[in-house]
Design an enzyme around this catalytic site. Structure first.
Site, PDB file in Angstrom:
ATOM      1  N   ASP A   1      -3.011  -2.946   6.703  1.00 47.27           N
ATOM      2  CA  ASP A   1      -3.067  -2.471   8.083  1.00 47.27           C
ATOM      3  C   ASP A   1      -4.474  -2.393   8.651  1.00 47.27           C
ATOM      4  OD1 ASP A   1      -4.058  -0.356   6.656  1.00 47.27           O
ATOM      5  OD2 ASP A   1      -2.476   1.051   7.202  1.00 47.27           O
TER       6      ASP A   1
ATOM      7  N   ASP B   1       0.844  -1.173   0.000  1.00 42.95           N
ATOM      8  CA  ASP B   1       0.000   0.000   0.000  1.00 42.95           C
ATOM      9  C   ASP B   1       0.888   1.233   0.000  1.00 42.95           C
ATOM     10  OD1 ASP B   1       0.977  -0.406   2.515  1.00 42.95           O
ATOM     11  OD2 ASP B   1      -0.908  -0.051   3.564  1.00 42.95           O
TER      12      ASP B   1
ATOM     13  N   ASP C   1      -8.339  -5.499   5.431  1.00 44.85           N
ATOM     14  CA  ASP C   1      -7.193  -6.103   4.744  1.00 44.85           C
ATOM     15  C   ASP C   1      -6.947  -7.542   5.178  1.00 44.85           C
ATOM     16  OD1 ASP C   1      -6.630  -3.791   3.343  1.00 44.85           O
ATOM     17  OD2 ASP C   1      -5.299  -2.996   4.882  1.00 44.85           O
TER      18      ASP C   1
END
Length: 831
Positions: A577, A308, A581
């Site tokens: 995080d 990410d 996810d």
């Protein structure tokens, strides 16, 4: 029940008070399964087959009337037991340290500042800040809450999250250790920790690390069983043949036991346990927590890194750099000046749309900008009362907060979110929408994150269930920057050089995502979440060939991307995080959670946790994985190579009609070299130069593959041939038995040291590695030569080994033959 002294909710405990309570009340942890005690560990070590064989050999020496040989053998047994015990203890301590690292983390107020600490350091009286996805670290009484929902299924068995609120009934305002925040935010006072918590009282325990068998451990177990079975058969055969030919059955049994000791690859399980345990420990020292030992094996095979943007590629340190309303614009990078009055309303409602006690870096930046640019104005409303809020959802990437001011009867609503979501809420016409979208594109092309802000009023309760009911007015755009971490571009370049694809997955605008990816060195096609939704699996697989930037991606789409990469045969490492996810982290071969900003749910779903939230840590983990697997293969080659001459010298002399060359005491002496060499020297070896310029290894590659066995057998086979020729020449030259044995053994030991040195690197010759430090090798080499000197120079010890002091010419011949063998080992590197 622990009774805390209530602190100031604004500042929390002082560090000194927290330390004192931690010493008095103990850590906030539940009883875990304890590591093996020293007594149990020693019992397990002594029960190993190798030591049982040695004890049996000692007993036979006693039966043969040779107590000195038996006592010396048992003395060496004690030394080897001590060494093995030390190695096992070191592994235990490594895994215990990992269990400490894996405890949940907590965001607390200490000395008036927010701090992220290990959950075990919490004490009654701490003020804890909680957000969606956090695991409640202790029993907590709520001080404040917003739309708080908690999953208490682990305590109650009820799968539906329950509502919690400050100021409610005792049950409504109490959060219990181990439960999960599924929605909302809260702050609360710790009232019970560890065994005194609700979870502690029902006797739950933390899961331990390191208990599962890894694929290579299963493979090694099969190899050990096969070799041990064959060795046992050969040992029995040798005992019978020797006893029949020589009529000395006890000597035959001794020869058979010696052969069994020579064949038994007892080092393999030891070095696997130590390599994996110390590998996880080394990752922990590098601030990388390995929650799954099998993940360490796969690190070196990783082909795709899905990362990410925020906090991994960027610094996760947001700053407001621009404001725009269509009529006015402000550049925050210009020298400090007053914010134009026309922009006060935009920033005012951006602040109102954010949490007062912000967790998110973006909200923290907006709050800081409001404090800076709206100071001494009427636009900061600390006396306004929050009535309700509408959180961000998958269906609408916008959030609203409803306020009531002391001098307004109507409710005031502030909204912020993705520009397209705010445009939708405001029901703007096409021309106005196009103008806003154009400005968003201009800002995004500079790598800025852009959010839109809107306001509305609502006459009276009850409030609607949907944000679309409010009649929002568009206020403007807020542009924020999260700079690229300086270490990211070179780290990405290293990944590309190592044959790994780096893929960025973000929820940002396409232009922002592309700009950030370009700065990071990630180049390739761009695919948005809306385009992804329109593709079937076949079309998506084709797009993955060249797409490296995925923008406006919803959490559930991350899971689909991971699955698509896996279907293409890639080994996927995935960072995440958030709560949403977790499925993607589980689906990836190696799920990687962010330790500092990540939720506890993400940490629990992941195989690795980066305690430092940056991309270079992930690259470092891959380097560790490649080093570990490569060094493990070197150690296996050494084990194979070193056992070939030991096995050959244990039974071939019997076939040739020679006296026994190797006896149990000789095998034991060699174990003093082999075991620490495998477990310590090879494990400590640094990564090969150029290892990160090679493509990832094939994940289907076996540890005991054909190339490894061929290398080991060629090294060991030639060494055995040299030793047999050496002994045959000595016998033919009339050299006495004891002197010939000592010369052959000396050559074997020196060649073994050369074998270690040569296998430490399969790229560089031994003579080019003198400047590189592998301290365990130097220590073991010095200790081996010292022991050898004692054996050769002390008459009593020399006789127990059935040695005679060789002539200087024979000593020189041993050194030259060992160097000749090293030359052969080096020649094999060129093949």
């Amino acid at each position: 029940m622990q009774q805390p002294v209530p602190p100031s909710a604004a500042s929390g405990l002082s560090s000194a008070a927290a330390r004192q309570r931690l010493q008095t009340l103990g850590p906030n942890e539940l009883p875990v399964s304890r590591p093996r005690s020293n007594a149990r560990l020693l019992r397990d070590v002594v029960a190993e087959p190798m030591f049982l064989l040695l004890v049996a050999c000692g007993a036979i020496y006693l039966l043969l009337g040779d107590p000195d040989e038996a006592l010396m053998l048992l003395g060496f047994v004690a030394i080897v037991v001590a060494m093995t015990f030390f190695q096992q203890r070191r592994t235990e301590r490594s895994l215990h340290a990992l269990r400490d690292l894996s405890s949940p983390r907590a965001l607390v107020l200490r000395d008036g500042q927010q701090r992220r600490i290990a959950g075990r350091e919490l004490v009654p009286g701490d003020v804890v800040l909680l957000a969606e996805g956090d695991r409640v670290p202790a029993d907590i009484d709520l001080l404040a809450s917003s739309n708080l929902m908690v999953d208490e299924s682990m305590l109650t068995g009820e799968s539906v999250p329950v509502s919690k609120q400050a100021g409610g009934t005792p049950e409504q305002s109490r959060l219990y250790s181990g439960t999960l925040i599924t929605q909302g935010t809260a702050s609360g006072l710790v009232v019970a920790t560890g065994p005194a918590s609700a979870l502690g009282r029902i006797g739950a325990s933390l899961a331990t690390l390191g208990g599962e068998l890894t694929p290579i451990q299963l493979e090694t177990r099969g190899v050990v069983k096969t070799v041990a079975s064959g060795g046992a058969l050969l040992a029995v055969t040798l005992a019978l043949v020797y006893g029949y030919l020589n009529g000395a059955w006890l000597q035959g049994v001794l020869a058979g036991l010696t052969l069994a000791m020579a064949i038994l690859p007892e080092e393999l399980p030891v070095i696997l346990t130590l390599f994996l345990g110390l590998g996880a420990w080394r990752l922990g020292r590098a601030q990388i927590l390995a929650r799954s030992i099998p993940a360490i094996e796969l690190l070196g095979a990783t082909t795709v890194l899905c990362v990410d943007k925020t906090g991994t590629l960027t610094a996760n340190r947001m700053e407001v750099l621009g404001l725009w309303t269509g009529q006015a614009e402000f550049d925050g990078r210009q020298p400090a000046g007053e914010l134009p009055e026309a922009l006060h309303g935009l920033l005012e409602y951006a602040v109102l749309a954010s949490h007062r006690q912000a967790f998110d870096p973006m909200e923290q930046a907006i709050t800081a900008a409001g404090t800076r640019w709206l100071a001494n104005t009427e636009h900061l409303h600390r006396d306004w009362q929050l009535i309700d809020d509408y959180p961000l959802s998958r269906q609408l990437l916008a959030m609203s907060r409803v306020w009531q001011s002391p001098d307004h009867s109507a409710y005031l609503v502030a909204a912020k979110g993705a520009p397209e979501a705010i445009i939708d809420l405001c029901h703007l016409d096409a021309a106005h929408s196009a103008a806003i979208s154009a400005q968003v594109g201009i800002m995004a092309e500079r790598g800025l994150r852009v959010i839109a802000v809107a306001s509305a009023t609502f006459a009276a309760p009850p409030l609607p269930d949907n944000q679309h009911v409010f009649e929002f007015a568009f206020l403007g755009l807020v542009a924020l920057q999260d700079p690229i971490r300086p270490e990211v571009p070179p780290a990405v370049a290293q990944c590309h050089a190592a044959g790994m694809q780096v893929v960025m997955i973000t929820g940002d605008h396409p232009a922002t995502a592309t700009a950030i990816a370009t700065q990071a060195g990630i180049h390739g096609g761009v695919l948005s979440g809306s385009e992804l939704a329109s593709l079937d699996d076949t079309a998506l697989s084709l797009r993955l060939q060249d797409c490296r930037v995925f923008c406006r991606i919803a959490p559930e789409q991350k899971l689909r991307l991971v699955q698509a990469f896996r279907q293409r045969g890639e080994i996927v490492a995935m960072t995440g995080d958030g709560v949403n996810d977790a499925p993607a982290l589980k689906a990836a071969h190696i799920g990687v959670a962010m330790g500092a900003r990540g939720t506890d749910v993400a940490r629990e779903a992941a195989a690795l946790v980066l305690l430092k939230d940056d991309f270079s840590s992930l690259l470092q983990a891959v380097q560790h994985g490649r080093r570990l697997f490569a060094n493990l293969r070197k150690a296996i080659v050494f084990i194979v190579a070193v056992h070939v001459p030991i096995v050959g010298l244990s039974f071939l002399p019997v076939l040739f009609g020679w006296p026994l060359l190797l006896m149990p005491v000789h095998i034991l002496f060699l174990q003093l070299v082999i075991d620490p060499a495998c477990a310590l020297v090879f494990e400590a070896e640094a990564i090969e130069a150029g290892a990160m310029q090679n493509p990832p290894r094939n994940p289907q590659q076996h540890l005991f593959d054909r190339s490894l066995l061929r290398r080991g057998l060629l090294q060991g086979g030639v060494l055995l041939l040299v030793l047999l020729l050496c002994h045959a020449v000595l016998r033919a030259g009339g050299v006495p038995e004891y002197s010939a044995r000592s010369t052959t053994f000396l050559t074997l030991v020196l060649a073994n040291l050369g074998l270690i040195a040569s296998n430490l690197s399969w790229r560089q010759p031994v003579w080019q590695r003198s400047h590189q430090a592998n301290r365990p090798f130097y220590w073991i080499g010095a200790a081996t030569l010292s022991l050898l000197a004692v054996v050769m120079s002390v008459p009593a010890v020399r006789s127990l080994f059935a040695f005679a002091l060789p002539a200087p010419s024979l000593l020189l011949a041993s050194v030259l033959l060992a160097l000749l063998c090293v030359g052969w080992f080096e020649l094999l590197k060129r093949r």
